[in-house]
Design a protein around this motif. Structure first.
Motif, PDB file in Angstrom:
ATOM      1  N   SER A   1       0.830  -1.211   0.000  1.00  0.00           N
ATOM      2  CA  SER A   1       0.000   0.000   0.000  1.00  0.00           C
ATOM      3  C   SER A   1       0.859   1.253   0.000  1.00  0.00           C
ATOM      4  CB  SER A   1      -0.932   0.014   1.214  1.00  0.00           C
ATOM      5  OG  SER A   1      -0.187  -0.056   2.416  1.00  0.00           O
ATOM      6  N   THR A   2       2.140   1.122   0.335  1.00  0.00           N
ATOM      7  CA  THR A   2       3.088   2.233   0.255  1.00  0.00           C
ATOM      8  C   THR A   2       4.368   1.736  -0.390  1.00  0.00           C
ATOM      9  OG1 THR A   2       4.195   1.842   2.373  1.00  0.00           O
ATOM     10  CG2 THR A   2       2.165   3.147   2.433  1.00  0.00           C
ATOM     11  N   ALA A   3       5.184   2.677  -0.849  1.00  0.00           N
ATOM     12  CA  ALA A   3       6.438   2.310  -1.498  1.00  0.00           C
ATOM     13  C   ALA A   3       7.369   1.575  -0.540  1.00  0.00           C
ATOM     14  CB  ALA A   3       7.124   3.571  -2.041  1.00  0.00           C
TER      15      ALA A   3
ATOM     16  N   PHE B   1       5.063  -1.152  -8.685  1.00  0.00           N
ATOM     17  CA  PHE B   1       4.263  -0.363  -7.738  1.00  0.00           C
ATOM     18  C   PHE B   1       4.178   1.090  -8.199  1.00  0.00           C
ATOM     19  CE2 PHE B   1       4.043   2.525  -4.121  1.00  0.00           C
ATOM     20  CZ  PHE B   1       2.897   2.073  -3.470  1.00  0.00           C
TER      21      PHE B   1
ATOM     22  N   LYS C   1       1.740   1.467 -10.973  1.00  0.00           N
ATOM     23  CA  LYS C   1       0.350   1.346 -10.537  1.00  0.00           C
ATOM     24  C   LYS C   1      -0.132   2.589  -9.800  1.00  0.00           C
ATOM     25  CE  LYS C   1      -2.636  -1.612  -7.689  1.00  0.00           C
ATOM     26  NZ  LYS C   1      -2.690  -2.807  -6.805  1.00  0.00           N
ATOM     27  N   HIS C   2       0.754   3.210  -9.025  1.00  0.00           N
ATOM     28  CA  HIS C   2       0.339   4.294  -8.135  1.00  0.00           C
ATOM     29  C   HIS C   2       0.824   5.675  -8.597  1.00  0.00           C
ATOM     30  CE1 HIS C   2      -1.281   1.770  -4.852  1.00  0.00           C
ATOM     31  NE2 HIS C   2      -0.404   0.899  -5.281  1.00  0.00           N
ATOM     32  N   GLN C   3       1.264   5.792  -9.846  1.00  0.00           N
ATOM     33  CA  GLN C   3       1.860   7.054 -10.279  1.00  0.00           C
ATOM     34  C   GLN C   3       0.879   8.220 -10.248  1.00  0.00           C
ATOM     35  OE1 GLN C   3       1.269   8.570 -13.580  1.00  0.00           O
ATOM     36  NE2 GLN C   3      -0.333   7.117 -14.118  1.00  0.00           N
ATOM     37  N   GLN C   4      -0.421   7.976 -10.330  1.00  0.00           N
ATOM     38  CA  GLN C   4      -1.389   9.074 -10.279  1.00  0.00           C
ATOM     39  C   GLN C   4      -1.863   9.360  -8.860  1.00  0.00           C
ATOM     40  OE1 GLN C   4      -4.290   7.716 -13.270  1.00  0.00           O
ATOM     41  NE2 GLN C   4      -3.836   9.579 -14.379  1.00  0.00           N
ATOM     42  N   ALA C   5      -1.718   8.396  -7.965  1.00  0.00           N
ATOM     43  CA  ALA C   5      -2.268   8.558  -6.621  1.00  0.00           C
ATOM     44  C   ALA C   5      -1.347   9.331  -5.694  1.00  0.00           C
ATOM     45  CB  ALA C   5      -2.568   7.185  -6.014  1.00  0.00           C
ATOM     46  N   TYR C   6      -0.073   9.462  -6.051  1.00  0.00           N
ATOM     47  CA  TYR C   6       0.891  10.100  -5.159  1.00  0.00           C
ATOM     48  C   TYR C   6       1.269  11.485  -5.679  1.00  0.00           C
ATOM     49  CZ  TYR C   6       1.610   5.932  -2.356  1.00  0.00           C
ATOM     50  OH  TYR C   6       1.429   4.887  -1.506  1.00  0.00           O
TER      51      TYR C   6
ATOM     52  N   LEU D   1       8.128   7.358  -5.184  1.00  0.00           N
ATOM     53  CA  LEU D   1       7.417   6.175  -5.634  1.00  0.00           C
ATOM     54  C   LEU D   1       8.234   4.909  -5.442  1.00  0.00           C
ATOM     55  CD1 LEU D   1       5.825   7.584  -8.906  1.00  0.00           C
ATOM     56  CD2 LEU D   1       4.670   7.042  -6.784  1.00  0.00           C
TER      57      LEU D   1
ATOM     58  N   TYR E   1       6.577   8.604 -11.964  1.00  0.00           N
ATOM     59  CA  TYR E   1       6.865   7.389 -12.716  1.00  0.00           C
ATOM     60  C   TYR E   1       7.161   7.704 -14.178  1.00  0.00           C
ATOM     61  CZ  TYR E   1       6.251   2.978 -15.114  1.00  0.00           C
ATOM     62  OH  TYR E   1       6.437   1.878 -15.922  1.00  0.00           O
TER      63      TYR E   1
END
Length: 464
Positions: free
Chosen positions: A28-30, A104, A107-112, A118, A308
């Motif tokens: 859920s986190t880097a 990771f 997947k999460h590049q827009q959420a952070y 990242l 990312y």
């Protein structure tokens, strides 16, 4: 009792290991990603025995910055120009291909946000952070500028960067106060780079209007932003870096997460005519759109720890530097990313719609008369001459609308004038410039030429 204590301790360690493995499998986190490879040893190998060119420089970041991912170095050349080195931390060199950290980040590049790395934070801190006194693997762009700051050439290679000094804008201000000549030259360079780019952008805007050979009536001074001199310098050098990276991608036919030039505008002054202001908004968007479409490609690679797309762009570039082929998965990811983050820059601006009327009323209520009254009464200015022309004809002063265009980090003022009492019932003239007074006078000169028809040719007598 001792046996039970050992049993409890073993159970606790087992449970912690299971929890850690669970976070690794579904992070859920880097920081949930395990760095199971020898990252420190790999870093030392790259910085001591890889044959990379050694470079030095400084970092200029916010005083609160915990991770430093770019360093710069500036040196005057014998012909009055500059040699500039821009070094970016070589994250792809240490992150194994398609490692869980990279997956990771994808997947999460827009959420952070930009302030959250990242990749595993401990890994970044130990192996990639460009802190003072340490050597780190980097990718360095070397620019050669002439005395007028025109780009003569650039090169790019994988290097080892040694940070000689870690500073922020407060440090820069203190060094300037002491009269440090090197710091003063560096800040002057950043100021000149911004000035040159702004003037070029203003010229593009002016060329979009009627080609009537009107020259700017002033060449205003560009005062530095007090307290932000270091930030301004880094901003200009990173722009150069991203533009050079884009050119590298294009020349070598490589896919890259190109970022469309962004632009929008703010309303500085609204007239008493809503339809005119609506038309002025459309003109502003047309100007921005034309600049965006004619701007060179722009590829972001300068924040490879936080974004990312920057990591991916740098990965593609460095693989090419090493003579390796492009991977299909990376090419597909480039296409997906480019489509995703460019959608946000092409949305229709709400101020071109009739629903803008509410906002327009608020602007009208919150402003007084024309912001250029003193200049309008000065007959030596073009706007003063236009005012006199209208007065002599018994006309009202043309309505004025003013917008602040923001394109590629440059502020451009656009002034539009509308004369309802002209011969054809409506005339609009506009101009854009980095100086509001110059934009106003250029628009006024164009309006004056429109309402003053060219004199008819003198009648010729009969031929002898």
């Amino acid at each position: 009792m001792k046996r039970n204590n050992n049993k409890n301790a073993n159970q606790k360690r087992t449970r912690q290991l299971q929890e850690r493995q669970a976070r690794h499998n579904n992070p859920s986190t880097a920081n949930d990603i395990l760095v199971e490879f020898n990252a420190v040893g790999r870093m030392k190998g790259l910085t001591h025995s890889s044959g990379r060119r050694q470079v030095q420089g400084i970092t200029i970041d916010d005083a609160r910055a915990r991770l430093l991912d770019d360093g710069i170095f500036m040196k005057p050349t014998d012909d009055g120009g500059w040699m500039i080195e821009s070094s970016l931390v070589d994250v792809p060199a240490l992150v194994p291909n398609h490692h869980p950290m990279e997956l990771f980040a994808r997947k999460h590049q827009q959420a952070y946000g930009a302030d959250k790395p990242l990749f595993n934070y401990e890994f970044l801190t130990k192996c990639l952070n460009l802190k003072q006194g340490e050597k780190r693997p980097t990718v360095t762009f070397t620019f050669i500028l002439d005395a007028d700051l025109n780009l003569k050439s650039y090169s790019v290679d994988r290097t080892v960067f040694e940070n000689l000094k870690q500073c922020n804008d407060n440090d820069i201000v203190r060094e300037l106060a002491k009269g440090d000549p090197d710091v003063q030259r560096w800040m002057d360079l950043g100021h000149r780079l911004h000035e040159k780019r702004t003037k070029e952008m203003a010229q593009v805007c002016n060329n979009l209007a009627v080609n009537d050979n009107i020259q700017p009536t002033s060449a205003p001074h560009f005062p530095p932003h007090p307290g932000y001199e270091g930030t301004d310098l880094v901003h200009e050098i990173m722009r150069m870096t991203n533009l050079a990276a884009a050119e590298y991608f294009v020349d070598n036919k490589l896919p890259a997460p190109f970022k469309q030039a962004q632009g929008f505008f703010k309303v500085l002054h609204a007239s008493t005519d809503f339809n005119f202001d609506l038309e002025c908004n459309n003109i502003a968007l047309d100007v921005i759109d034309t600049i965006v479409r004619t701007a060179p490609p722009y590829a972001k690679i300068s924040s490879p720890m936080q974004k990312y797309r920057d990591f991916l762009g740098l990965k593609i570039l460095t693989r090419h530097l090493d003579g390796k082929t492009l991977q299909v998965a990376d090419a597909k990811d480039v296409e997906r990313l480019t489509t995703t983050f460019n959608k946000a820059t092409t949305k229709q601006d709400h101020t071109t719609q009739p629903g803008w009327h509410t906002i327009w009323v608020e602007h009208r209520a919150g402003q007084g008369a024309s912001p250029h009254q003193a200049m309008e009464r000065d007959l030596t200015t073009d706007i003063g001459a236009l005012r006199k022309e209208c007065k002599d004809r018994g006309w009202k002063m043309p309505k004025l609308a003013e917008r602040l265009l923001l394109v590629n980090g440059v502020d451009i003022v656009m002034v539009a004038l509308k004369c309802n009492e002209a011969e054809d019932g409506k005339k609009i003239a506009w101009a854009a410039h980095y100086d509001a007074a110059t934009a106003l006078n250029m628009a006024a000169k164009r309006m004056t030429r429109q309402i003053q028809p060219s004199p008819a040719p003198a009648p010729q007598g009969p031929k002898p």
